[in-house]
Scaffold this motif. Structure first.
Motif, PDB file in Angstrom:
ATOM      1  N   THR A   3      18.098  87.449  48.083  1.00  0.00           N
ATOM      2  CA  THR A   3      17.118  88.974  47.970  1.00  0.00           C
ATOM      3  C   THR A   3      17.501  88.752  46.289  1.00  0.00           C
ATOM      4  OG1 THR A   3      18.342  90.325  48.892  1.00  0.00           O
ATOM      5  CG2 THR A   3      16.432  89.278  49.917  1.00  0.00           C
ATOM      6  N   GLU A   4      16.208  89.814  45.845  1.00  0.00           N
ATOM      7  CA  GLU A   4      16.479  89.749  44.462  1.00  0.00           C
ATOM      8  C   GLU A   4      17.810  90.993  44.303  1.00  0.00           C
ATOM      9  OE1 GLU A   4      16.561  90.359  40.753  1.00  0.00           O
ATOM     10  OE2 GLU A   4      15.327  88.963  41.467  1.00  0.00           O
ATOM     11  N   ARG A   5      18.138  92.238  45.489  1.00  0.00           N
ATOM     12  CA  ARG A   5      18.915  93.042  45.934  1.00  0.00           C
ATOM     13  C   ARG A   5      20.878  93.272  45.564  1.00  0.00           C
ATOM     14  NH1 ARG A   5      18.915  98.097  50.047  1.00  0.00           N
ATOM     15  NH2 ARG A   5      20.014  99.063  49.084  1.00  0.00           N
ATOM     16  N   ILE A  10      25.401  90.637  43.594  1.00  0.00           N
ATOM     17  CA  ILE A  10      26.349  90.105  42.829  1.00  0.00           C
ATOM     18  C   ILE A  10      27.115  89.586  41.367  1.00  0.00           C
ATOM     19  CG2 ILE A  10      26.800  87.553  43.050  1.00  0.00           C
ATOM     20  CD1 ILE A  10      27.172  88.444  45.628  1.00  0.00           C
ATOM     21  N   THR A  11      25.798  90.690  40.583  1.00  0.00           N
ATOM     22  CA  THR A  11      26.032  90.554  38.992  1.00  0.00           C
ATOM     23  C   THR A  11      27.345  91.646  39.143  1.00  0.00           C
ATOM     24  OG1 THR A  11      23.601  89.754  38.717  1.00  0.00           O
ATOM     25  CG2 THR A  11      24.742  90.568  37.150  1.00  0.00           C
ATOM     26  N   LYS A  12      26.905  92.786  40.094  1.00  0.00           N
ATOM     27  CA  LYS A  12      27.699  93.533  39.589  1.00  0.00           C
ATOM     28  C   LYS A  12      28.894  93.656  40.273  1.00  0.00           C
ATOM     29  CE  LYS A  12      24.748  97.697  39.511  1.00  0.00           C
ATOM     30  NZ  LYS A  12      23.841  99.044  40.318  1.00  0.00           N
ATOM     31  N   TYR A  13      29.528  93.385  40.566  1.00  0.00           N
ATOM     32  CA  TYR A  13      30.638  92.166  41.255  1.00  0.00           C
ATOM     33  C   TYR A  13      31.062  91.353  39.884  1.00  0.00           C
ATOM     34  CZ  TYR A  13      33.683  88.680  43.802  1.00  0.00           C
ATOM     35  OH  TYR A  13      34.742  88.375  44.600  1.00  0.00           O
ATOM     36  N   ALA A  73      26.680  93.349  49.808  1.00  0.00           N
ATOM     37  CA  ALA A  73      26.106  92.162  49.361  1.00  0.00           C
ATOM     38  C   ALA A  73      25.270  90.960  50.475  1.00  0.00           C
ATOM     39  CB  ALA A  73      26.543  90.864  47.697  1.00  0.00           C
ATOM     40  N   ASP A  74      27.269  91.395  51.654  1.00  0.00           N
ATOM     41  CA  ASP A  74      27.233  90.583  52.454  1.00  0.00           C
ATOM     42  C   ASP A  74      26.448  91.517  53.266  1.00  0.00           C
ATOM     43  OD1 ASP A  74      28.220  88.483  50.798  1.00  0.00           O
ATOM     44  OD2 ASP A  74      30.352  89.543  51.659  1.00  0.00           O
ATOM     45  N   VAL A  75      26.598  92.700  53.677  1.00  0.00           N
ATOM     46  CA  VAL A  75      25.766  93.091  54.913  1.00  0.00           C
ATOM     47  C   VAL A  75      24.139  92.710  54.184  1.00  0.00           C
ATOM     48  CG1 VAL A  75      25.292  95.217  55.757  1.00  0.00           C
ATOM     49  CG2 VAL A  75      27.250  94.520  55.477  1.00  0.00           C
TER      50      VAL A  75
END
Length: 85
Positions: A3-5, A10-13, A73-75
């Protein structure tokens, strides 16, 4: 499909993880430089070493934040899987 969220997390990661690794490595280099100055008793080695420790701790903090974003993100991905029949 993410999803977009999840994509934002992931980008922040990647941003926080990469920045944290760079800052951590820089801190180690500065700390070693301060250690060498302390051996030769030249320059303001105490303040350089203190700055190196500050960079190391900042890098660890950024890496910790990156870990948090990846976990979120994984959650979200797991919750999306459970919501679909």
């Amino acid at each position: 499909m993410r999803t977009e969220r999840e994509k934002k997390l992931i980008t922040k990661y990647w941003l926080f993880g990469g920045s944290g690794a760079m800052v951590l490595g820089s801190g180690l280099a500065v700390l070693l430089h301060g250690s060498k100055l302390a051996e030769t008793n030249t320059g303001p080695w105490f303040w350089i070493s203190t700055g190196g420790f500050a960079l190391i701790m900042s890098g660890l903090s950024l890496i910790g934040d990156a870990n948090r974003f990846r976990t979120l993100a994984d959650v979200l991905q797991e919750l999306d899987k459970r919501a679909q029949p």
